[in-house]
Design an enzyme around this catalytic site. Structure first.
Site, PDB file in Angstrom:
ATOM      1  N   HIS A  85       0.855  -1.193   0.000  1.00  0.00           N
ATOM      2  CA  HIS A  85       0.000   0.000   0.000  1.00  0.00           C
ATOM      3  C   HIS A  85       0.888   1.240   0.000  1.00  0.00           C
ATOM      4  CE1 HIS A  85      -3.368   2.653   0.842  1.00  0.00           C
ATOM      5  NE2 HIS A  85      -2.542   3.289   1.657  1.00  0.00           N
ATOM      6  N   ASP A 166     -14.996   2.771   7.824  1.00  0.00           N
ATOM      7  CA  ASP A 166     -13.954   3.660   7.305  1.00  0.00           C
ATOM      8  C   ASP A 166     -14.460   4.461   6.118  1.00  0.00           C
ATOM      9  OD1 ASP A 166     -11.187   4.692   7.029  1.00  0.00           O
ATOM     10  OD2 ASP A 166     -11.408   3.730   5.079  1.00  0.00           O
ATOM     11  N   ARG A 173     -14.358  12.888   7.338  1.00  0.00           N
ATOM     12  CA  ARG A 173     -13.085  13.559   7.662  1.00  0.00           C
ATOM     13  C   ARG A 173     -12.665  14.481   6.526  1.00  0.00           C
ATOM     14  NH1 ARG A 173      -9.361   8.873   8.083  1.00  0.00           N
ATOM     15  NH2 ARG A 173      -7.750  10.432   8.388  1.00  0.00           N
ATOM     16  N   SER A 188      -7.357   3.956   9.391  1.00  0.00           N
ATOM     17  CA  SER A 188      -8.120   3.934   8.144  1.00  0.00           C
ATOM     18  C   SER A 188      -7.439   3.011   7.124  1.00  0.00           C
ATOM     19  CB  SER A 188      -8.219   5.364   7.605  1.00  0.00           C
ATOM     20  OG  SER A 188      -8.659   5.379   6.281  1.00  0.00           O
ATOM     21  N   LYS A 192      -8.549  -1.366   6.211  1.00  0.00           N
ATOM     22  CA  LYS A 192      -8.867  -1.889   4.875  1.00  0.00           C
ATOM     23  C   LYS A 192      -7.895  -2.999   4.466  1.00  0.00           C
ATOM     24  CE  LYS A 192      -8.937   2.397   3.587  1.00  0.00           C
ATOM     25  NZ  LYS A 192      -9.071   3.761   3.143  1.00  0.00           N
TER      26      LYS A 192
HETATM   27  N1  URA Z   1      -5.776   7.044   2.932  1.00  0.00           N
HETATM   28  C1  URA Z   1      -6.720   6.372   3.613  1.00  0.00           C
HETATM   29  O1  URA Z   1      -7.184   5.317   3.189  1.00  0.00           O
HETATM   30  N2  URA Z   1      -7.141   6.901   4.776  1.00  0.00           N
HETATM   31  C2  URA Z   1      -6.666   8.040   5.296  1.00  0.00           C
HETATM   32  O2  URA Z   1      -7.088   8.430   6.361  1.00  0.00           O
HETATM   33  C3  URA Z   1      -5.691   8.728   4.563  1.00  0.00           C
HETATM   34  C4  URA Z   1      -5.263   8.202   3.385  1.00  0.00           C
END
Ligand code: URA
Length: 429
Positions: A85, A166, A173, A188, A192
């Site tokens: 990621h 999320d 957010r 967050s 995932k």
């Molecule tokens: N990417 C995400 O998936 N979440 C965040 O809070 C910031 C970047």
């Protein structure tokens, strides 16, 4: 607990207190179901921005977000799973060569990815520029591809039941000035990635002008928090901190980046893209417990074979011509010298304005739009020579892109001493 408990949870955090496991589980679950109102969650997110969360709170928050949906399980696959990621950067097309390369090394790569928002591009947008390629796959098909020893890599859209808390919280957010919080960003991302079912994970935490994290200290803290969250959830996790002051490679934009990725798979491509792809691949292969050198697999063409198979498995035609923008315009050097700065944020915003990115979720993107960079920091340039080519279907966007680039380019008489490092640190085991 009741609606009034939301207020006591907010005030506890507002006043610097620590939330209990029961409070975290309740508020995340209540928010997902609609029992905790958006304005209450916004207030809590702002209190977390200011007060932070302890390691225990962050781990519990992450677990509660995972529990809000389905956690996938690929432990029955015949090959180890490992994913990557990136926290997002300009020209960051690394997933495209990396996923098939690591699959060709013998691992399965289950990557659930997103579309771009703002100045950083999304992997799905890039792949969708390939004629026929589809991001939506049902889980049984995803499993079939991952188990296939001749494919082994999937890059697809996350379903609605992957960490739905999320999805809702991130949207909130985004519009309440509460993105910039290390525990919220870490939970967050990791909720995932853990829910996606990967056994191991390599994080590419970007640092610099074009990244979320502008300084190395904050990036280290984010990386360490995510590595700990991975460890707590049984996902072997390593983070590389990598430079994002200038764009990666020589292209920013969907189809332009696909073409550059194919060059890398064919044994060419820009040196920084090749170096970062190999560095991340080595970490992924090691975490997967495989004894293979990804450089050999890239050099002998196996990674390209896996790329072609991976694109075909999702309906794409790897031989089809890629979309091209209808208009191009060159931006030229205004003097002789050395290009010492090409700011990633400026290039990202310019590419976005040209149509490569979207301003709002659900907007279409122009697949051919973006920026080609003919010079990178350290290169000698001559007055009148093209530095950048802007690509767009909407020429009226060009002045806005040029304005975004106005303060992003520095040409000096001589090169600045020292070569800028690409990999700044490593956190993990
Ligand atoms: N990417 C995400 O998936 N979440 C965040 O809070 C910031 C970047």
């Amino acid at each position: 607990m009741t609606g009034s408990d939301a207020v006591s949870i907010i005030t506890t955090k507002r006043d610097g207190g620590e939330l209990s496991d029961a409070q975290i589980d309740w508020v995340v679950d209540g928010f997902t179901r609609g029992a905790v109102a958006d304005e209450q969650m916004s207030a809590l997110a702002m209190a977390i921005v200011w007060r932070g969360m302890t390691r225990r709170e962050t781990a519990r928050w992450t677990a509660a977000m995972i529990a809000s949906g389905q956690r996938m399980d690929f432990t029955d696959l015949p090959r180890p799973t490992v994913d990557k990621h990136s926290t997002g950067g300009v020209g960051d097309k690394i997933t495209l060569p990396l996923a098939p390369l690591v699959a060709a090394c013998g691992a399965a790569v289950p990557q659930l990815s997103g579309r771009g928002l703002g100045h950083t591009g999304g992997t799905l947008d890039k792949l969708e520029s390939i004629p026929g390629w589809r991001a939506d796959l049902a889980t049984p098909r995803m499993r079939e591809i991952l188990a296939d020893p001749k494919i082994g890599a999937v890059v697809c859209a996350a379903g609605a039941d992957l960490a739905p808390a999320d999805k809702r919280l991130y949207a909130l957010r985004d519009v309440t000035g509460t993105v910039e919080s290390i525990p919220l960003i870490a939970s967050s991302i990791m909720s995932k990635k853990i829910a996606e079912g990967t056994g191991a994970l390599v994080l590419d935490v970007k640092v610099g002008a074009g990244a979320f994290m502008k300084d190395l200290g904050a990036a280290r803290e984010l990386a360490a928090t995510m590595v700990e969250l991975g460890k707590d959830a049984g996902v072997r996790t390593v983070a590389l901190l990598t430079a994002m002051d200038t764009p990666l490679g020589r292209t920013a934009g969907n189809a332009l980046e696909v073409a550059e990725s194919v060059e890398v798979l064919a044994g060419g491509g820009p040196a920084d893209v090749v170096a970062l792809t190999l560095a991340l691949a080595r970490e992924m292969v090691a975490l997967a417990g495989l004894d293979v050198d990804p450089a050999d697999v890239l050099a002998d063409g196996r990674a390209m074979d896996y790329w072609r198979a991976m694109i075909r498995a999702q309906g794409g035609d790897p031989d089809a011509p890629l979309p091209r923008a209808r208009h191009t315009e060159a931006l030229r050097a205004d003097r002789d010298g050395v290009l010492t700065r090409l700011d990633a944020m400026g290039v990202g915003i310019a590419a976005w304005r040209l149509g490569a990115g979207r301003a709002r979720q659900g907007d279409p993107v122009q697949f051919g739009a973006g920026i080609e960079m003919h010079a990178k920091p350290g290169d000698t340039v001559a007055a009148g020579e093209p530095l950048l080519t802007l690509h767009t279907d909407t020429p009226e966007a060009i002045p806005g892109a040029v304005a975004a680039l106005a303060d992003s380019i520095t040409i000096e008489e001589a090169a600045r001493p020292g070569e800028a490092a690409l990999i700044l640190d490593r956190i993990g085991w």
